[in-house]
Scaffold this motif. Structure first.
Motif, short mmCIF file in Angstrom:
data_model
loop_
_atom_site.label_atom_id
_atom_site.label_comp_id
_atom_site.label_asym_id
_atom_site.label_seq_id
_atom_site.Cartn_x
_atom_site.Cartn_y
_atom_site.Cartn_z
N THR A 90 0.83 -1.21 0.00
CA THR A 90 0.00 0.00 0.00
C THR A 90 0.87 1.27 0.00
OG1 THR A 90 -0.16 0.15 2.41
CG2 THR A 90 -1.82 -1.19 1.29
N ARG A 91 2.19 1.08 0.12
CA ARG A 91 3.10 2.25 0.13
C ARG A 91 4.30 1.96 -0.73
NH1 ARG A 91 3.61 2.59 6.40
NH2 ARG A 91 1.42 2.43 6.90
N LEU A 92 4.06 1.60 -1.97
CA LEU A 92 5.16 1.18 -2.84
C LEU A 92 5.98 2.36 -3.32
CD1 LEU A 92 3.95 -1.44 -5.47
CD2 LEU A 92 5.45 -1.79 -3.49
N THR A 93 7.29 2.24 -3.21
CA THR A 93 8.18 3.27 -3.79
C THR A 93 9.31 2.54 -4.51
OG1 THR A 93 9.41 3.30 -1.72
CG2 THR A 93 7.75 5.03 -2.02
N LEU A 94 8.95 1.76 -5.51
CA LEU A 94 9.95 0.95 -6.21
C LEU A 94 10.42 1.66 -7.46
CD1 LEU A 94 8.32 -2.58 -6.17
CD2 LEU A 94 10.25 -1.81 -4.79
N SER A 122 -2.18 2.69 -7.39
CA SER A 122 -1.40 3.85 -7.85
C SER A 122 0.09 3.60 -7.67
CB SER A 122 -1.85 5.16 -7.20
OG SER A 122 -1.52 5.17 -5.87
N GLY A 123 0.48 2.86 -6.62
CA GLY A 123 1.89 2.50 -6.45
C GLY A 123 2.38 1.62 -7.58
N ILE A 124 1.56 0.70 -8.02
CA ILE A 124 1.94 -0.18 -9.13
C ILE A 124 2.06 0.64 -10.41
CG2 ILE A 124 1.18 -2.10 -10.60
CD1 ILE A 124 -0.26 -3.23 -8.11
N ARG A 125 1.08 1.50 -10.64
CA ARG A 125 1.08 2.29 -11.88
C ARG A 125 2.36 3.10 -12.01
NH1 ARG A 125 -0.32 6.99 -14.06
NH2 ARG A 125 -1.43 6.97 -16.05
N ARG A 126 2.80 3.68 -10.88
CA ARG A 126 4.00 4.52 -10.89
C ARG A 126 5.24 3.76 -11.32
NH1 ARG A 126 1.87 6.83 -6.13
NH2 ARG A 126 3.08 5.39 -4.85
N CYS A 127 5.32 2.46 -10.99
CA CYS A 127 6.57 1.75 -11.33
C CYS A 127 6.42 0.85 -12.56
CB CYS A 127 7.11 1.00 -10.11
SG CYS A 127 6.06 -0.30 -9.50
N THR A 251 -3.95 -2.85 -18.62
CA THR A 251 -2.83 -2.14 -19.23
C THR A 251 -2.81 -0.73 -18.68
OG1 THR A 251 -3.32 -3.35 -21.25
CG2 THR A 251 -1.72 -1.56 -21.45
N ARG A 252 -1.62 -0.25 -18.39
CA ARG A 252 -1.48 1.12 -17.89
C ARG A 252 -1.91 2.09 -19.00
NH1 ARG A 252 3.64 4.61 -15.53
NH2 ARG A 252 2.81 6.39 -16.63
#
Ligand SMILES: C[S@@+](CC[C@H](N)C(=O)[O-])C[C@H]1O[C@@H](n2cnc3c(N)ncnc32)[C@H](O)[C@@H]1O
Length: 259
Positions: A90-94, A122-127, A251-252
């Motif tokens: 829930t707090r992804l910063t990869l 949203s964390g997944i989308r960012r990476c 798909t993003r």
């Protein structure tokens, strides 16, 4: 506090979670990605280890140190390269970008609020790479809820490694039909060959059944397009009345919709 405390059962998880029905599906999808793959909620590596063994460059994320410790041991024993990350989904910063992210085994349903679900997406989308994909597998609520009846069910009996003991797993679940929240307990008991109880543990379980329209809206708002929805790992079309699972390929997209 996590919905389920996997530290309590990490050492026996691989004894009772032996399903392989999703592996050919994920091997195929990861192979198509032709690049780095992120598995969230990877646990002891039931899926991640076979993917790494197939040469897929894996990053494996989980927030349970005991589950990750077992994964690390397996990777080391097989001399497999994979990045193992202790992190809260829930707090992804990869750092990415990943070609594919996967959340197998209905694990997304452990995020019981819309707020947490949005944070994960949203964390997944960012990476993800700009055209990266996300695969999420979920229970089909219409089918899964039939097994949620407040009664004690025997889920299975399994030989325990390194002893003659047998593990018995039983479960009770109840459903709040208004919210889709499921709560319950899993009862783990080990018996010796003479039928004497050796030890017992109780795991509190909590998850939420997400219906397919709700998930569709959620992922669209989070910046994903639904590429396909199938109802099982043989890729049969999703049928709400009878499919065991909802297997979403997303798909993003460039655009984020306002919630
Ligand atoms: C049902 S297990 C699935 C493990 C593995 N993917 C499999 O298919 O066997 C769910 C996993 O999600 C992890 N998990 C639960 N909440 C999490 C969170 N917020 N962030 C990262 N991992 C989490 C648990 O530690 C557990 O290993």
């Amino acid at each position: 506090m996590a919905a389920l405390d996997y530290a309590q059962i990490a050492d026996i998880y691989d004894t009772y979670v032996t399903s392989e029905e999703d592996l050919p599906f994920f091997l195929e999808e990861a192979g198509k990605a032709a690049g780095p793959v992120l598995e969230l909620m990877c646990g002891t590596g039931r899926v991640a280890v076979p993917l790494a063994a197939a040469g897929i460059p894996m990053t494996c994320v989980d927030n349970s140190r005991p589950m990750l410790s077992i994964l690390r041991t397996k990777l080391k024993a097989r001399r497999l390269p994979a990045k193992v990350v202790h992190a809260d989904a829930t707090r992804l910063t990869l750092d990415g970008p990943f070609r594919l992210a996967i959340i197998p085994f209905n694990s997304f349903s452990e995020f019981r609020s819309t707020e947490l679900q949005r944070s994960v997406l949203s964390g997944i989308r960012r990476c993800l790479a700009p055209d990266g994909r996300l695969i999420v597998t979920l229970h089909n609520p219409a089918v899964r809820r039939v097994r949620i009846d407040g009664q004690l069910h025997v889920l299975g009996q399994y030989p325990l490694a390194d002893s003659d003991d047998t593990l018995t797993l039983q479960s009770v679940e109840t459903l709040d039909p208004d919210t889709g929240l499921v709560s319950g307990h899993q009862y783990f008991e080990a018996y010796d060959r003479d039928g004497r109880l050796v030890w017992q543990r109780i795991l509190t379980v909590a998850f939420r059944l997400v219906n397919h329209r709700e998930f569709q809206d959620l992922v669209r708002e989070a910046g994903f397009r639904v590429e396909s929805l199938v109802g099982d790992y043989a890729r049969s079309p999703f049928v709400e009345a009878s499919s065991p699972f909802m297997i979403w390929a997303l798909t993003r997209t460039d655009a984020l919709q306002c919630a």
